[in-house]
Motif scaffolding. Structure first.
Motif, short mmCIF file in Angstrom:
data_model
loop_
_atom_site.label_atom_id
_atom_site.label_comp_id
_atom_site.label_asym_id
_atom_site.label_seq_id
_atom_site.Cartn_x
_atom_site.Cartn_y
_atom_site.Cartn_z
N GLY A 169 -22.11 -22.67 -8.15
CA GLY A 169 -21.80 -23.60 -7.07
C GLY A 169 -21.24 -22.92 -5.82
N LYS A 170 -21.71 -21.71 -5.51
CA LYS A 170 -21.17 -20.94 -4.38
C LYS A 170 -21.78 -21.32 -3.04
CE LYS A 170 -18.27 -18.45 -6.61
NZ LYS A 170 -18.60 -17.27 -7.38
N PHE A 171 -22.89 -22.06 -3.07
CA PHE A 171 -23.53 -22.41 -1.80
C PHE A 171 -22.91 -23.65 -1.19
CE2 PHE A 171 -27.27 -20.20 -3.79
CZ PHE A 171 -27.28 -19.14 -2.90
N ASN A 172 -23.02 -23.70 0.11
CA ASN A 172 -22.64 -24.91 0.82
C ASN A 172 -23.70 -25.96 0.56
OD1 ASN A 172 -23.12 -26.75 3.08
ND2 ASN A 172 -21.31 -25.77 3.98
N ALA A 173 -23.29 -27.11 0.03
CA ALA A 173 -24.24 -28.12 -0.40
C ALA A 173 -25.20 -28.54 0.71
CB ALA A 173 -23.50 -29.34 -0.96
N GLY A 174 -24.70 -28.67 1.92
CA GLY A 174 -25.55 -29.08 3.02
C GLY A 174 -26.59 -28.04 3.35
N GLN A 175 -26.15 -26.77 3.40
CA GLN A 175 -27.06 -25.70 3.74
C GLN A 175 -28.20 -25.57 2.74
OE1 GLN A 175 -24.61 -22.22 4.17
NE2 GLN A 175 -24.93 -22.20 6.39
N LEU A 176 -27.90 -25.86 1.49
CA LEU A 176 -28.92 -25.75 0.44
C LEU A 176 -30.14 -26.60 0.75
CD1 LEU A 176 -27.21 -25.70 -3.08
CD2 LEU A 176 -28.78 -24.03 -2.10
N VAL A 177 -29.91 -27.69 1.47
CA VAL A 177 -31.02 -28.57 1.79
C VAL A 177 -31.59 -28.25 3.16
CG1 VAL A 177 -31.72 -30.99 1.98
CG2 VAL A 177 -29.91 -30.34 0.39
N THR A 178 -30.73 -27.87 4.08
CA THR A 178 -31.22 -27.72 5.45
C THR A 178 -31.84 -26.37 5.75
OG1 THR A 178 -28.99 -27.08 6.08
CG2 THR A 178 -29.61 -29.38 6.45
N THR A 179 -31.44 -25.34 5.02
CA THR A 179 -32.01 -24.02 5.31
C THR A 179 -33.50 -24.01 5.00
OG1 THR A 179 -31.81 -21.65 4.92
CG2 THR A 179 -31.57 -23.07 3.02
N SER A 180 -34.19 -23.08 5.70
CA SER A 180 -35.63 -23.02 5.51
C SER A 180 -35.96 -22.43 4.13
CB SER A 180 -36.24 -22.17 6.63
OG SER A 180 -37.60 -22.04 6.43
N TYR A 181 -35.46 -21.22 3.86
CA TYR A 181 -35.66 -20.58 2.57
C TYR A 181 -34.31 -20.30 1.93
CZ TYR A 181 -40.55 -19.50 3.86
OH TYR A 181 -41.86 -19.58 4.20
N LEU A 182 -34.23 -20.44 0.64
CA LEU A 182 -33.00 -20.15 -0.08
C LEU A 182 -32.63 -18.67 0.12
CD1 LEU A 182 -30.87 -21.26 -2.12
CD2 LEU A 182 -32.35 -20.43 -3.94
N ASN A 183 -33.66 -17.82 0.28
CA ASN A 183 -33.45 -16.38 0.51
C ASN A 183 -32.46 -16.14 1.66
OD1 ASN A 183 -35.98 -17.28 -0.27
ND2 ASN A 183 -36.90 -15.25 -0.07
N ASP A 184 -32.55 -16.99 2.66
CA ASP A 184 -31.77 -16.76 3.87
C ASP A 184 -30.27 -16.94 3.66
OD1 ASP A 184 -34.21 -16.40 4.98
OD2 ASP A 184 -34.35 -18.43 5.81
N LEU A 185 -29.89 -17.60 2.57
CA LEU A 185 -28.47 -17.85 2.33
C LEU A 185 -27.80 -16.69 1.64
CD1 LEU A 185 -28.43 -21.61 1.26
CD2 LEU A 185 -28.15 -20.62 3.53
N ILE A 186 -28.57 -15.74 1.14
CA ILE A 186 -27.97 -14.61 0.41
C ILE A 186 -27.65 -13.46 1.35
CG2 ILE A 186 -28.42 -12.87 -1.36
CD1 ILE A 186 -27.95 -15.53 -2.57
N TYR B 260 -36.02 -7.87 -3.99
CA TYR B 260 -36.18 -9.32 -4.17
C TYR B 260 -35.68 -9.79 -5.53
CZ TYR B 260 -38.57 -10.45 0.15
OH TYR B 260 -38.85 -10.68 1.45
N ALA B 261 -35.83 -8.93 -6.53
CA ALA B 261 -35.37 -9.30 -7.86
C ALA B 261 -33.85 -9.45 -7.86
CB ALA B 261 -35.82 -8.26 -8.88
N GLN B 262 -33.16 -8.50 -7.24
CA GLN B 262 -31.70 -8.56 -7.18
C GLN B 262 -31.23 -9.77 -6.38
OE1 GLN B 262 -29.63 -7.01 -9.12
NE2 GLN B 262 -31.55 -6.16 -9.94
N LYS B 263 -31.99 -10.02 -5.31
CA LYS B 263 -31.66 -11.14 -4.44
C LYS B 263 -31.83 -12.47 -5.19
CE LYS B 263 -32.32 -12.15 0.41
NZ LYS B 263 -32.90 -11.71 1.66
N TYR B 264 -32.89 -12.50 -6.01
CA TYR B 264 -33.16 -13.70 -6.82
C TYR B 264 -32.03 -13.91 -7.82
CZ TYR B 264 -35.95 -17.01 -9.61
OH TYR B 264 -36.42 -18.11 -10.27
N LYS B 265 -31.61 -12.81 -8.41
CA LYS B 265 -30.54 -12.88 -9.39
C LYS B 265 -29.27 -13.43 -8.73
CE LYS B 265 -28.06 -9.93 -12.67
NZ LYS B 265 -27.93 -8.54 -13.16
N LYS B 266 -28.96 -12.89 -7.52
CA LYS B 266 -27.77 -13.35 -6.81
C LYS B 266 -27.87 -14.84 -6.48
CE LYS B 266 -26.68 -9.01 -4.57
NZ LYS B 266 -27.12 -8.29 -3.37
N ALA B 267 -29.07 -15.25 -6.07
CA ALA B 267 -29.28 -16.66 -5.71
C ALA B 267 -29.06 -17.57 -6.91
CB ALA B 267 -30.69 -16.85 -5.14
#
Lengths: 194, 637
Positions: A177-194, A163-170
């Motif tokens: 700015g690597k995330f899709n702006a829309g997904q950042l809001v619509t996804t349930s947890y930020l964890n799921d985007l990594i 989880y620590a590494q995952k947090y770092k990546k997030a």
């Protein structure tokens, strides 16, 4: 590269198993600043001016804390009450935070299942986080999906590292700015985007 | 077996004391004078109830002086004594040398031989430990610089008795009485027949024994004795200790008073100190009383009747010379504001050691019987006059100095009355006042230090000069209309007095007091003041918290630790106060128990605090979480 301010509210970070490693993983990153509220204001006397300046200097704010009684530890509420002033964060002239992004990074003792309609806690994490969401709305900030670690007490060392590494990546992905702006809001947890 | 004679004698002494002492105290003359007068009354020249035994009684009663020095030692931490070393040897030495030179010269000029003159100088240089310390203690003067200097000089004299005893035989040789001078009977100690090296070793041995016993063994022995729960055994062991120290030191040729004093100092931080004090105190009081009575009873009035003018003249001369020497000594060592007067008047008499030295000098034939009797009566009269001299100081001289110091007239106070009055605007009151003024309160500020007033006025503070320990000053400042008096003056006893006075006369007035220490706080609490704040406690805790942080404790934990400490202290205050009211000894035990309790509390805070666990509040959710995986790892994602 955007600038990230992690506002940490943990009354005993030195004793924590999970949060300490999460914070260590991100504290040396470029353009990421960890602001430990309990360490800076042990008597709860928050330096409002300093905190407002920090907010203005950063683009993304992370409220990093364990979930205490379905909310944040006391000092973070105190921080909100004092720092998010009228004519600074809200009100006709309170536009200083407009356009910034904000999210919660939280750990919970209970598993994901207890935070559901049928679970012991009856409500989802997102329902408990509504006050933070609306705070962001009122301040003109974009509220992003939270980074959540459930069942933190049940994690073994390997789990914590994961989880620590995952947090770092997030955090890095957010900063760059690597995330899709829309997904950042619509996804349930930020964890799921990594 | 003692017959009725013994009881009759006891009856006479006790009766004299019981009648004369309260009477003398009522008249403001102090107990010493009461005892002396009682002695004169029952002595051979007035009622004649006691006579031939007085000298024996006096020797026995000298043990009271020994006990007194033990008690003084108990009150004195070794560090304090070490800090006084310069005063003891500097002032004591100056006084001794000047006295020998001046009194000796005068004696030589009045016709005594050179060896006699020096002897007289040495003997008369000494002052009476018994009278001075008893009187100063009774008047509460031992703790000001004059009183402390007096004590230092007396301590030096106690030490000096030993070399004087060694010098007197030399004086006898000077006078040509060589064969009697080294009469072994004259002053021999248990070990004086041994070579000097062994004597020195013995001195070191006895000193080490006292220190070892006091530092290490005494604690265990007293605990064992205290555990038996038999008070009389404790009393017996306390007396055993004192007598042991006295005999030990006199065996090696040192003064027993000095020995017990050192024993007292060594025991000063022993936990049984207070019990030792309360045990020894009555013995000391009785024996000292007996000593003063026997001094009174041994005044030889027939000699006085024969040469009244000579004796009166010599007594006055002795007092004048001693006063002069002491005054110069006091000035040289920086006493001022009338303290040098207290010092000089207190010590301007002969010493009970003088009796011993004179009879010794008589034995080795420095003086004839006539001269010895004369010297003794001069010493006795000079002793009897001392209480009067101190009264003169208290009633006439001291007020004059106080008036001189307070010559600056109190300021005119404003017509407009403020709700808050601050009495005492020094380093404590200043902070309180600034906080109040910063929040828009109008305060009337009084301070009794003219230079302080002057400086603070330059910084724009409006404060008024006046003696804050005087009720009239506070009344002029408007306590009648004020809501709150902030009692921040530094004076310990005066603050209590003022608080009691205002509480009684202005019941509506709330008082916020600065307490110098816990006991001061207790005293204020007894007066039921509205607010009491110990002056150093909070800042000490704050510094402690900073040190915890420095040593690596997270700031929030250090903060909580300090808060816990403070709150605990506040919580137990009332309970400690109740114990303090009941019994001081008990109080010490209780406060130890409380500190253990606090320890536990802080430990608990450290180990089990809700803030110290990562999973904090929903730990139960974890335990009852039916969905939890037995093999946790990465569970949800």
């Amino acid at each position: 590269m955007e600038k990230i301010l992690i506002i940490l509210a943990h009354p005993a970070i030195h004793k924590s198993r999970v949060n300490k490693d999460l914070i260590l993983a991100v504290s040396d990153l470029e353009n990421v600043l960890v602001n430990d509220l309990y360490e800076n204001y042990p008597d709860f006397f928050i330096n409002v001016k300093r905190e407002q300046e920090l907010l203005q200097e950063h683009d993304i704010i992370v409220w990093h804390h364990p979930l205490y009684w379905y909310s944040c530890p006391a000092i973070l509420k105190e921080w909100m009450d004092l720092v998010l002033e009228h004519d600074f964060a809200y009100g006709r002239q309170g536009t200083r935070l407009h356009g910034k992004k904000v999210l919660n990074a939280i750990t919970t003792g209970g598993s994901a299942e207890v935070y559901s309609e049928k679970g012991k806690n009856h409500f989802t994490i997102h329902q408990f986080l509504i006050p933070f969401l609306q705070t962001a709305n009122l301040c003109g900030m974009q509220y992003l999906a939270p980074y959540v670690i459930h069942g933190s007490h049940m994690l073994n060392k390997r789990g914590v590292d994961f989880y620590a590494q995952k947090y770092k990546k997030a955090i890095i992905a957010l900063r760059d700015g690597k995330f899709n702006a829309g997904q950042l809001v619509t996804t349930s947890y930020l964890n799921d985007l990594i | 077996m003692y017959g009725q004679d013994f009881f009759l004698l006891a009856l006479i002494y006790l009766l004299a004391a019981v009648i004369a002492v309260p009477l003398a105290r009522k008249l403001g003359l102090g107990s010493v004078l009461g005892y002396l007068v009682a002695g004169v009354l029952i002595g051979p020249f007035v009622l004649g109830w006691v006579g031939k035994d007085t000298e024996k009684v006096m020797h026995f009663a000298e043990f009271g002086v020994v006990l007194m020095l033990f008690l003084i030692g108990l009150e004195m931490q070794p560090m304090v004594l070490w800090k006084m070393r310069r005063t003891i040897f500097g002032m004591g030495g100056t006084q001794m040398i000047l006295s020998v030179i001046i009194i000796g010269t005068i004696a030589y000029l009045t016709g005594y031989q050179i060896n006699q003159s020096i002897s007289i100088g040495l003997i008369m240089a000494l002052s009476s430990t018994a009278i001075v310390l008893q009187t100063l203690d009774e008047k509460g003067l031992l703790n000001n610089s004059g009183g402390r200097s007096s004590f230092a000089v007396l301590l030096f004299q106690d030490i000096a008795v030993i070399p004087i005893l060694a010098l007197l035989p030399l004086m006898a040789v000077l006078g040509g009485n060589s064969e009697s001078a080294f009469n072994p009977e004259a002053h021999d100690t248990l070990f004086s027949s041994y070579p000097e090296v062994i004597q020195i070793l013995l001195i070191v041995f006895v000193g080490a024994a006292i220190i070892y016993f006091g530092r290490i063994a005494a604690r265990h022995i007293f605990r064992l004795v205290a555990e038996t729960g038999m008070r009389e055994v404790f009393t017996a062991s306390a007396l055993l200790l004192v007598i042991g120290a006295a005999l030990g030191t006199s065996a090696i040729g040192l003064s027993p008073a000095l020995g017990t004093f050192i024993a007292g100092v060594v025991l000063a931080d022993n936990e049984y100190r207070h019990e030792l004090e309360t045990t020894i105190e009555p013995f000391k009081g009785l024996l000292l009383g007996l000593f003063f009575i026997s001094v009174g009873a041994s005044i030889n009035f027939s000699l006085l009747v024969q040469n009244p003018f000579t004796i009166a003249g010599f007594v006055l001369l002795l007092i004048a010379l001693k006063f002069g020497v002491l005054w110069i000594t006091g000035k040289l060592w920086g006493l001022k504001h009338g303290r040098e007067m207290l010092f000089a008047l207190a010590l301007a008499q002969g010493s009970e050691f003088g009796f011993i030295l004179i009879s010794f000098s008589n034995q080795i034939r420095i003086f004839d019987v006539q001269t010895s009797a004369m010297l003794i009566i001069i010493i006795i009269f000079s002793m009897a006059i001392t209480p009067f001299l101190l009264m003169l100081n208290e009633k006439v001289i001291r007020p004059r100095y106080i008036r001189k110091r307070n010559r600056q007239v109190p300021d005119e106070l404003p017509e407009k009355r403020n709700k808050i009055i601050i009495a005492g605007f020094g380093r404590f009151g200043l902070v309180v006042g600034r906080l109040l003024m910063a929040n828009g309160h109008k305060v009337t500020i009084l301070d009794s230090n003219p230079s302080n007033v002057e400086i603070l006025r330059k910084y724009g503070f409006k404060l008024y000069y006046g003696d804050v320990t005087r009720p009239e000053m506070l009344e002029a400042a408007g306590v009648a209309e004020a809501k709150l008096l902030v009692l921040t003056m530094a004076e310990y006893d005066e603050a209590l007095k003022i608080a009691a006075y205002l509480k009684k006369n202005y019941p509506h007035l709330k008082i916020a007091a600065r307490a110098r220490d816990t006991f001061h706080a207790f005293e204020f609490h007894k007066l039921e003041l509205t607010m009491i704040q110990r002056e150093t406690f909070n800042s000490a805790v704050e510094l402690g918290a900073k040190i915890l942080e420095f040593m690596g404790m997270p700031r929030y934990q250090a903060f909580r630790s300090a808060r816990t400490f403070k709150h605990h202290e506040e919580e137990i205050f009332e309970e400690l106060y109740q114990h303090w009211l009941e019994d001081e000894n008990r109080f010490i035990q209780e406060s130890r128990r409380f500190s253990e309790q606090l320890n536990e509390l802080l430990q608990t805070e450290k180990e089990f605090s809700i803030h110290d666990t990562d999973y904090a509040w929903d730990i139960t959710a974890m335990n009852t979480d039916e969905n939890s995986d037995k093999n946790p790892g990465i569970q949800n994602h």
